[in-house]
Write a protein that holds these residues in place. Sequence first.
Motif, PDB file in Angstrom:
ATOM      1  N   LEU A  87       0.820  -1.217   0.000  1.00 44.27           N
ATOM      2  CA  LEU A  87       0.000   0.000   0.000  1.00 44.27           C
ATOM      3  C   LEU A  87       0.848   1.258   0.000  1.00 44.27           C
ATOM      4  CD1 LEU A  87      -2.986  -0.336   2.447  1.00 44.27           C
ATOM      5  CD2 LEU A  87      -2.948  -0.527  -0.032  1.00 44.27           C
ATOM      6  N   PHE A  88       0.516   2.169  -0.847  1.00 43.77           N
ATOM      7  CA  PHE A  88       1.072   3.525  -0.772  1.00 43.77           C
ATOM      8  C   PHE A  88      -0.068   4.466  -0.407  1.00 43.77           C
ATOM      9  CE2 PHE A  88       5.494   3.868  -2.025  1.00 43.77           C
ATOM     10  CZ  PHE A  88       5.749   2.528  -2.272  1.00 43.77           C
ATOM     11  N   TYR A  89       0.112   5.172   0.682  1.00 44.98           N
ATOM     12  CA  TYR A  89      -0.967   6.040   1.160  1.00 44.98           C
ATOM     13  C   TYR A  89      -0.938   7.386   0.437  1.00 44.98           C
ATOM     14  CZ  TYR A  89      -1.317   2.784   5.074  1.00 44.98           C
ATOM     15  OH  TYR A  89      -1.477   1.673   5.840  1.00 44.98           O
ATOM     16  N   ALA A  90      -2.129   7.920   0.212  1.00 44.18           N
ATOM     17  CA  ALA A  90      -2.227   9.247  -0.398  1.00 44.18           C
ATOM     18  C   ALA A  90      -2.679  10.271   0.628  1.00 44.18           C
ATOM     19  CB  ALA A  90      -3.217   9.222  -1.559  1.00 44.18           C
ATOM     20  N   LYS A  91      -3.670   9.922   1.419  1.00 47.46           N
ATOM     21  CA  LYS A  91      -4.183  10.864   2.420  1.00 47.46           C
ATOM     22  C   LYS A  91      -5.004  10.105   3.469  1.00 47.46           C
ATOM     23  CE  LYS A  91      -8.246  11.797  -0.335  1.00 47.46           C
ATOM     24  NZ  LYS A  91      -9.226  12.652  -0.841  1.00 47.46           N
ATOM     25  N   ALA A  92      -5.357  10.817   4.517  1.00 47.61           N
ATOM     26  CA  ALA A  92      -6.126  10.193   5.590  1.00 47.61           C
ATOM     27  C   ALA A  92      -6.936  11.248   6.315  1.00 47.61           C
ATOM     28  CB  ALA A  92      -5.165   9.517   6.567  1.00 47.61           C
ATOM     29  N   LYS A  93      -8.104  10.853   6.798  1.00 43.92           N
ATOM     30  CA  LYS A  93      -8.906  11.757   7.627  1.00 43.92           C
ATOM     31  C   LYS A  93      -9.786  10.909   8.540  1.00 43.92           C
ATOM     32  CE  LYS A  93     -10.597  15.740   8.920  1.00 43.92           C
ATOM     33  NZ  LYS A  93      -9.797  16.590   9.809  1.00 43.92           N
ATOM     34  N   GLY A  94      -9.811  11.241   9.814  1.00 44.85           N
ATOM     35  CA  GLY A  94     -10.664  10.517  10.767  1.00 44.85           C
ATOM     36  C   GLY A  94     -10.296   9.044  10.828  1.00 44.85           C
ATOM     37  N   SER A  95     -11.296   8.180  10.624  1.00 40.82           N
ATOM     38  CA  SER A  95     -11.061   6.736  10.726  1.00 40.82           C
ATOM     39  C   SER A  95     -10.644   6.131   9.388  1.00 40.82           C
ATOM     40  CB  SER A  95     -12.354   6.050  11.197  1.00 40.82           C
ATOM     41  OG  SER A  95     -13.397   6.313  10.258  1.00 40.82           O
ATOM     42  N   LYS A  96     -10.486   6.969   8.365  1.00 39.09           N
ATOM     43  CA  LYS A  96     -10.243   6.434   7.016  1.00 39.09           C
ATOM     44  C   LYS A  96      -8.861   6.811   6.470  1.00 39.09           C
ATOM     45  CE  LYS A  96     -14.735   5.361   6.535  1.00 39.09           C
ATOM     46  NZ  LYS A  96     -15.481   6.377   7.191  1.00 39.09           N
ATOM     47  N   TYR A 103      -6.685   6.555   2.563  1.00 41.18           N
ATOM     48  CA  TYR A 103      -6.904   6.390   1.125  1.00 41.18           C
ATOM     49  C   TYR A 103      -5.558   6.083   0.488  1.00 41.18           C
ATOM     50  CZ  TYR A 103     -11.157   8.763   2.466  1.00 41.18           C
ATOM     51  OH  TYR A 103     -12.330   9.091   3.105  1.00 41.18           O
ATOM     52  N   ASP A 104      -5.537   5.070  -0.410  1.00 45.46           N
ATOM     53  CA  ASP A 104      -4.270   4.782  -1.077  1.00 45.46           C
ATOM     54  C   ASP A 104      -4.183   5.556  -2.392  1.00 45.46           C
ATOM     55  OD1 ASP A 104      -5.644   3.370  -3.036  1.00 45.46           O
ATOM     56  OD2 ASP A 104      -5.201   1.401  -2.188  1.00 45.46           O
ATOM     57  N   ILE A 105      -3.058   5.459  -3.059  1.00 45.46           N
ATOM     58  CA  ILE A 105      -2.862   6.281  -4.267  1.00 45.46           C
ATOM     59  C   ILE A 105      -3.684   5.770  -5.454  1.00 45.46           C
ATOM     60  CG2 ILE A 105      -0.588   7.213  -3.651  1.00 45.46           C
ATOM     61  CD1 ILE A 105       0.684   5.073  -5.355  1.00 45.46           C
ATOM     62  N   ASP A 106      -4.300   4.589  -5.304  1.00 42.80           N
ATOM     63  CA  ASP A 106      -5.224   4.121  -6.349  1.00 42.80           C
ATOM     64  C   ASP A 106      -6.644   4.637  -6.089  1.00 42.80           C
ATOM     65  OD1 ASP A 106      -3.761   2.083  -8.185  1.00 42.80           O
ATOM     66  OD2 ASP A 106      -3.073   1.612  -6.173  1.00 42.80           O
ATOM     67  N   GLY A 107      -6.798   5.376  -5.000  1.00 44.69           N
ATOM     68  CA  GLY A 107      -8.120   5.934  -4.687  1.00 44.69           C
ATOM     69  C   GLY A 107      -8.989   5.010  -3.850  1.00 44.69           C
ATOM     70  N   ASN A 108      -8.426   3.903  -3.358  1.00 39.12           N
ATOM     71  CA  ASN A 108      -9.219   3.008  -2.493  1.00 39.12           C
ATOM     72  C   ASN A 108      -9.335   3.588  -1.084  1.00 39.12           C
ATOM     73  OD1 ASN A 108      -9.383   0.843  -4.496  1.00 39.12           O
ATOM     74  ND2 ASN A 108      -7.190   0.568  -4.107  1.00 39.12           N
ATOM     75  N   GLU A 109     -10.523   3.437  -0.515  1.00 41.63           N
ATOM     76  CA  GLU A 109     -10.763   3.931   0.856  1.00 41.63           C
ATOM     77  C   GLU A 109     -10.762   2.744   1.824  1.00 41.63           C
ATOM     78  OE1 GLU A 109     -14.157   6.836   1.901  1.00 41.63           O
ATOM     79  OE2 GLU A 109     -14.791   4.967   2.856  1.00 41.63           O
ATOM     80  N   TYR A 110     -10.195   2.956   2.990  1.00 39.13           N
ATOM     81  CA  TYR A 110     -10.155   1.887   3.998  1.00 39.13           C
ATOM     82  C   TYR A 110     -10.567   2.424   5.369  1.00 39.13           C
ATOM     83  CZ  TYR A 110      -6.891  -0.035   0.550  1.00 39.13           C
ATOM     84  OH  TYR A 110      -6.297  -0.465  -0.608  1.00 39.13           O
ATOM     85  N   ILE A 111     -11.292   1.616   6.112  1.00 36.52           N
ATOM     86  CA  ILE A 111     -11.454   1.900   7.541  1.00 36.52           C
ATOM     87  C   ILE A 111     -10.154   1.416   8.176  1.00 36.52           C
ATOM     88  CG2 ILE A 111     -12.813   1.473   9.622  1.00 36.52           C
ATOM     89  CD1 ILE A 111     -15.138   0.615   7.749  1.00 36.52           C
ATOM     90  N   ASP A 112      -9.529   2.283   8.944  1.00 38.85           N
ATOM     91  CA  ASP A 112      -8.156   2.022   9.375  1.00 38.85           C
ATOM     92  C   ASP A 112      -8.077   1.595  10.840  1.00 38.85           C
ATOM     93  OD1 ASP A 112      -5.417   1.974   9.528  1.00 38.85           O
ATOM     94  OD2 ASP A 112      -5.203   4.140   9.794  1.00 38.85           O
TER      95      ASP A 112
END
Length: 447
Positions: free
Chosen positions: A36-45, A47-56
């Motif tokens: 995984l390469f991360y792009a950004k994050a906010k709150g409980s989520k 997002y990787d650089i492919d645009g996938n969102e994850y509950i973290d």
Amino acid sequence: MSNQSKYALSEKNMAIAKEIFPEGKLSSADMKKVPLFYAKAKGSKVYDIDGNEYIDYFLGNGPLILGHCHDEVVSAIKEQAEKGINFGGHSEISLKFAQKICDSVKSIERMRYTSTGTEATYYAIRIARAYTKRDYILRFEGAYHGHHNLALMSSKMKHASIDLLKKYPIPDTRPYVDSAGIPNDEADKVFIAPFNNIERLEEILEKHGDKIACVMVEPVQRYIEPKDDFLKKVRELTKKYGILMILMFFDEIVTGFRLAPGGAQQYYGVDADITALGKITGGGFPHGVIGGPKEIMDKVFDPTSDQYVFHAGTFSGNAIACAAGYTQVSVLERDDLYERLHYLGKKIREGIREVLNKTGLPYRVYGVGPMWHFSFIDKDIIDYRSSLFANKSLADKIVTKMYDKGVLCSLGRNYISAVHSDEDIDKTIEIFEESVKETLREEKKNV
Ligand SMILES: Cc1ncc(COP(=O)(O)O)c(C=O)c1O
């Protein structure tokens, strides 16, 4: 439908990373199941650089108990960055934070800042050795205290297997050293005991107590809870054996400010002699704390004493880390978020249990407060060795599927933040159930 992997960009970057980073990893502790390469994050989520969102449930390896980029924490960081980043000396924020830490953790009357948790546990040992004038330490097998030489003794056995463990029978107090580059004779000063086994601890202390400076404890060892008042009994034994008291060192780098403002010491009602804090105290920045009562700290930090401990660090009291950490722990307390953290932990553990009940497979679900873990195993996990009987490969397949479905978690201990919503938890349990069912179907097919 395109056949392109949902991790295509991450995979492309990982190919480049592998040319630079050994194993393609930032550290040996990176246990991610997909590259995984991360792009950004906010709150409980995240997002990787492919645009996938994850509950973290990694939360930056644990520090982000208010979730990613909490507005107040980010504002405090920006405000402090305008005023000064690293002074190499006192600032208002480093003092204010130190007062808060001493107010929150009863046993800490004096403290010093470090830059990481590893550094804090390193100093805990130095302080204990200086104060007691003894060289030996005792630690529990399978605990993780960071990555300096003594912290790694019998922490995790590479390629652990039941057969291999027979080579290191339980009555053997000698540790195994599992990283190359650590001189074997450093192990000569370490005793190893199994967690939750008070009889074994007493045997060792009875025999060797007069040589031991401290007993190092990870109060919740990885995800393993202390059983039958284990921590209180360790406290009693450390007072009983040794000519001078043996110090009890609590590594609260995970539990500090997570289980309660006063950490595991408050939660379990035990006071330690030396406490190491980290993770949450940096609000996402590198940070650590080493603290204890006046009697110990004043003695070892008295430059005129032959027990004087040298401590230094370019980043000790780093203003940004202090501003982020101070704000994070203040928000937790101000908004009384501990109740919510414990509620969320209980909710996810119960949900996971319900799912696993339906499988008919033997399992255990563990976790204290906002932490959770599951294992496929038919007996209780009480120490490192009992954990090795778990069916890790089955759990691993389930966790990997959860990534694909938008949940980031690990086979070990998972963290919940105060901003995970009820919907996050419900969705996680749903995804967990789907992943379990799919995995078991596939396993059946492969028989
Ligand atoms: C219990 C415990 N102690 C010490 C450490 C080391 O802290 P750091 O990674 O900040 O050096 C960790 C890190 O995960 C930890 O979990």
